[in-house]
Motif scaffolding. Structure first.
Motif, mmCIF file in Angstrom:
data_model
loop_
_atom_site.group_PDB
_atom_site.id
_atom_site.type_symbol
_atom_site.label_atom_id
_atom_site.label_comp_id
_atom_site.label_asym_id
_atom_site.label_seq_id
_atom_site.Cartn_x
_atom_site.Cartn_y
_atom_site.Cartn_z
ATOM 1 N N PHE A 70 7.136 4.720 5.233
ATOM 2 C CA PHE A 70 8.349 4.802 4.429
ATOM 3 C C PHE A 70 8.504 6.203 3.839
ATOM 4 O O PHE A 70 9.601 6.779 3.871
ATOM 5 N N ALA A 71 7.413 6.757 3.303
ATOM 6 C CA ALA A 71 7.473 8.109 2.724
ATOM 7 C C ALA A 71 7.916 9.126 3.773
ATOM 8 O O ALA A 71 8.765 9.985 3.509
ATOM 9 N N THR A 75 12.163 4.349 -3.879
ATOM 10 C CA THR A 75 13.096 3.314 -3.415
ATOM 11 C C THR A 75 12.427 2.259 -2.533
ATOM 12 O O THR A 75 13.106 1.389 -1.996
ATOM 13 N N PHE A 76 11.119 2.309 -2.411
ATOM 14 C CA PHE A 76 10.403 1.396 -1.526
ATOM 15 C C PHE A 76 10.628 -0.072 -1.875
ATOM 16 O O PHE A 76 10.791 -0.910 -0.992
ATOM 17 N N ARG A 101 2.448 1.000 5.664
ATOM 18 C CA ARG A 101 3.891 0.856 5.431
ATOM 19 C C ARG A 101 4.376 1.888 4.416
ATOM 20 O O ARG A 101 5.464 2.457 4.561
ATOM 21 N N LEU A 102 3.572 2.148 3.381
ATOM 22 C CA LEU A 102 3.954 3.153 2.389
ATOM 23 C C LEU A 102 4.029 4.545 3.021
ATOM 24 O O LEU A 102 4.975 5.299 2.764
ATOM 25 N N ALA A 132 11.602 -3.203 0.541
ATOM 26 C CA ALA A 132 10.739 -4.381 0.654
ATOM 27 C C ALA A 132 11.512 -5.645 0.297
ATOM 28 O O ALA A 132 11.376 -6.679 0.952
ATOM 29 N N ALA A 171 3.865 3.469 -4.303
ATOM 30 C CA ALA A 171 5.100 3.193 -3.564
ATOM 31 C C ALA A 171 6.122 4.274 -3.906
ATOM 32 O O ALA A 171 6.324 4.577 -5.084
ATOM 33 N N ILE A 206 1.706 -5.008 -0.401
ATOM 34 C CA ILE A 206 2.035 -3.583 -0.292
ATOM 35 C C ILE A 206 0.952 -2.921 0.564
ATOM 36 O O ILE A 206 -0.177 -2.720 0.113
ATOM 37 N N TYR A 224 1.866 10.422 -1.636
ATOM 38 C CA TYR A 224 2.420 9.305 -0.883
ATOM 39 C C TYR A 224 1.803 9.139 0.508
ATOM 40 O O TYR A 224 2.086 8.158 1.186
#
Length: 146
Positions: A26-27, A56-57, A22-23, A61, A53, A18, A37
């Motif tokens: 995605f947010a 819906t992460f 990437r978090l 993933a 996260a 994680i 986030y």
């Protein structure tokens, strides 16, 4: 028709790191504006060890891991006949940047409707972290048009 012999079978697992970037990406992509986030200080002030996260992460993933697509290919189902039907989440422990999670997926059920015109493939996935703690349970229904 999808062979019902698969019901109850584990069909794959994947391990995912994680990553903080990437978090954040995605947010932003889902329009999440809560600073927990995107800002490490805000996340820590809210009691998280790092950026959590977004809700819906883990589904994204899991999809990135390719387990579902590999299984659908193994069944010989053309992707042009596949629809995403439903998804559900049960969160048990926060997943944060730096965690390493393993997603293990199994077939929960296979059934059809409209005399086989539509087939449903229900999957369940368990997500565990690097400490072996179950952090989430995911449900996914895939529809196959025949």
């Amino acid at each position: 028709m999808i062979d019902k012999k698969w019901i109850g079978q584990e069909v794959g697992h994947s391990t995912l790191i994680i990553e903080r970037g990437r978090l954040k990406f995605f947010a932003k992509a889902i329009g999440e504006t809560d600073p927990i986030y995107s800002d490490e200080a805000a996340a820590r002030a809210a009691g998280y060890a790092d950026l959590p996260a977004p809700p819906t992460f883990l589904f994204a993933a899991e999809m990135d891991s390719g387990v579902l697509f590999t299984f659908i290919d193994r069944l010989g189902i053309p992707l042009s006949k596949v629809l995403h039907g439903e998804q559900g989440f049960e969160y048990l422990v926060p997943v944060v940047a730096g965690d390493i999670v393993t997603v293990s997926s199994r077939v929960k059920d296979i059934y059809d409707k409209r005399n086989g015109a539509l087939e449903f493939l229900e999957m369940e996935s368990t997500v565990t972290n690097q400490d072996g703690v179950t952090v989430a349970k995911l449900r996914n229904t895939t529809v196959v048009r025949n």
